[in-house]
Scaffold this motif. Structure first.
Motif, short mmCIF file in Angstrom:
data_model
loop_
_atom_site.label_atom_id
_atom_site.label_comp_id
_atom_site.label_asym_id
_atom_site.label_seq_id
_atom_site.Cartn_x
_atom_site.Cartn_y
_atom_site.Cartn_z
N GLY A 84 38.75 32.08 14.37
CA GLY A 84 38.02 30.60 14.50
C GLY A 84 38.13 30.17 15.89
O GLY A 84 39.13 30.68 16.64
N SER A 85 37.37 29.36 16.41
CA SER A 85 37.34 28.85 17.71
C SER A 85 38.66 28.02 18.09
O SER A 85 39.23 27.75 19.12
N ASP A 86 39.01 27.21 17.06
CA ASP A 86 40.27 26.59 17.12
C ASP A 86 41.46 27.36 17.76
O ASP A 86 42.29 26.68 18.74
N LEU A 89 40.93 27.63 21.65
CA LEU A 89 41.23 26.41 22.04
C LEU A 89 42.78 26.19 22.22
O LEU A 89 43.54 25.59 23.09
N TYR A 109 35.77 16.04 19.98
CA TYR A 109 36.42 16.91 18.71
C TYR A 109 37.74 16.46 18.89
O TYR A 109 38.65 16.47 19.74
N TYR A 112 41.65 18.28 20.25
CA TYR A 112 42.11 18.41 21.58
C TYR A 112 43.10 17.45 21.50
O TYR A 112 44.12 17.93 22.37
N ALA A 149 33.15 19.17 24.84
CA ALA A 149 32.37 19.78 23.82
C ALA A 149 31.07 19.46 24.28
O ALA A 149 30.73 18.42 24.45
N ALA A 153 30.79 16.62 19.94
CA ALA A 153 31.02 16.05 18.67
C ALA A 153 31.81 14.78 18.47
O ALA A 153 32.76 14.74 19.39
N ASP A 179 33.36 23.77 25.14
CA ASP A 179 33.42 24.54 23.83
C ASP A 179 32.03 24.18 23.14
O ASP A 179 31.40 22.97 23.08
N ALA A 181 30.81 25.08 20.42
CA ALA A 181 30.49 25.27 19.04
C ALA A 181 28.98 24.93 18.39
O ALA A 181 28.82 25.77 17.59
N TYR A 182 28.25 24.19 19.10
CA TYR A 182 26.99 23.87 18.50
C TYR A 182 25.89 24.07 19.40
O TYR A 182 24.76 23.73 19.28
N THR A 205 32.02 29.58 18.49
CA THR A 205 32.45 29.81 17.09
C THR A 205 31.35 30.35 16.16
O THR A 205 30.08 30.37 16.72
N SER A 207 31.48 29.65 13.13
CA SER A 207 31.58 28.88 11.81
C SER A 207 30.17 28.00 11.48
O SER A 207 29.93 27.52 10.36
N LYS A 208 29.35 27.83 12.62
CA LYS A 208 28.51 26.86 12.37
C LYS A 208 27.13 27.75 12.36
O LYS A 208 26.43 27.60 11.44
N VAL A 217 35.96 33.20 12.42
CA VAL A 217 35.83 33.90 13.72
C VAL A 217 35.26 33.11 14.90
O VAL A 217 34.28 32.23 14.66
#
Ligand SMILES: *Cc1c(COP(=O)(O)O)cnc(C)c1O
Length: 353
Positions: A84-86, A89, A109, A112, A149, A153, A179, A181-182, A205, A207-208, A217
């Motif tokens: 995961g991207s967590d 981070l 997010y 952080y 981000a 987010a 980040d 993610a989106y 990520t 995930s989305k 992942v």
């Protein structure tokens, strides 16, 4: 809490994930997952790879890294895959913040803040502007490791490549972590620039936009030296940080470009539909480039909208935090999900009149 816990851990306020009901009772629009199943290639590769699960994975995940490097026009040395991207981070906070300042927005997010506490980092919190924009100039010479981000987010608002690079360029003494993610839902990525800057890390990520939230992942992309820093953390904590099965699924998701593109397009269309319909019934909706919208209804608290929708079988996310407690964050699902959301929202508004 036991009597054995150390003082530092006892004081942590952990991240609170969105509800994950396992009974499928709800239209689930609360944690920004994809409404679409994983690519058929991902499923096929997972099945084959599972037969080799008695063996540890390649800790460098070479097959996956090769496919990704080719896809994104980077060198293998520019990439580090994570659980995961967590986790990416986490590595960045461990490498660049422990004992140093972390700089991020007041509304962004939530993880952080949690990582900053975990690594005892001082923080410099930069308020978003009145209209919830990240103001690039506020991050110039930030005096610490910057986390942005983009899109942000839970607002969904985006900065341009030029704006992001202005922040990166103005912080030569500090790492800037973007980040993304989106990013696949309408933003412009700075991934192609990682070799142009000494201090830029891009975190992504699966995930989305790639329907693999359950496989965990993500990856970090940066110049070779920064990736080497992050690998130092990885090999000091969990060398086999992703399962074989997840790495195989990631390859499948990457090669299935048509499926990925089609799904992103559907989310973008459904986002336009949802935004328009919410506005028709009196919601204020921020202009989003993510797979969610951030919306509020005058006269109703965010919690009232959240509870009203939940009673009607639709789960969204509400944050009980200053500045944003009038809002809810609504994940963009399939067209049917969006239609169900709008119908429930109409009923909530009607009941409040
Ligand atoms: C969802 C999300 C992540 C974490 O994603 P995982 O890859 O599932 O760990 C990171 N950053 C932002 C801004 C997110 O919304």
């Amino acid at each position: 809490m036991s009597k054995f816990i150390n003082e530092k851990t006892a004081k942590l306020t952990p991240y609170v994930p969105g509800e994950q009901p396992q009974d499928k009772k709800y239209v689930k629009l609360n944690t920004n997952e994809s409404p679409f199943p994983p690519s058929a290639f991902a499923v096929k590769f997972a099945t084959e790879e599972s037969l080799r699960s008695e063996l540890y994975p390649d800790p460098e995940y070479n097959s996956l890294v090769s496919v990704a490097a080719e896809k994104f026009g980077l060198k293998k040395e520019n990439l580090l895959f994570t659980n995961g991207s967590d986790e990416a981070l986490n590595y960045a906070f461990a490498a660049y913040c422990s004992g140093r300042k972390a700089v991020f927005a007041d509304i962004t997010y939530g993880f952080y803040r949690v990582f900053a506490d975990l690594y005892s980092s001082e923080t410099k919190i930069i308020p978003l502007s009145e209209d919830f924009s990240v103001v690039p100039e506020d991050y110039f010479n930030a005096g610490g490791t910057v986390f942005i981000a983009n899109p942000n987010a839970p607002t969904g608002k985006v900065l341009s490549i030029k704006e992001i690079l202005s922040v990166v360029g103005s912080n030569p003494e500090n790492v800037v972590v973007i980040d993304e993610a989106y990013i696949d839902f309408g933003g412009e990525s700075v991934l192609p620039y990682v070799n142009d800057y000494e201090n830029l890390i891009v975190v992504r990520t699966f995930s989305k936009s790639r329907s693999l939230a359950g496989a965990r992942v993500g990856f970090a992309a940066a110049n070779e030296k920064l990736i080497a820093d992050l690998k130092t953390v990885k090999y000091s904590t969990n060398p086999y940080n992703m399962s074989r099965i997840s790495a195989a699924m990631a390859v499948g998701a990457l090669i299935d470009e048509d499926y990925f593109t089609a799904n992103c397009k559907k989310v973008i269309e459904n986002r336009a539909f949802t935004t328009e319909e919410l506005k028709k019934i009196g919601f204020t909706v921020l202009d989003s480039k993510a797979n969610f919208v951030f919306a509020k209804k005058d006269g109703l608290s965010g919690n009232a909208v959240y509870e009203g929708l939940k009673e009607r079988g639709v789960l969204v996310r509400y944050f009980d935090k200053p500045r944003i407690n009038d809002y809810v964050r609504i994940t963009i699902g399939s067209k049917d999900d969006c239609v169900a959301l709008i119908s429930a929202a109409k009923s909530v508004v009607k009941e409040s009149l």
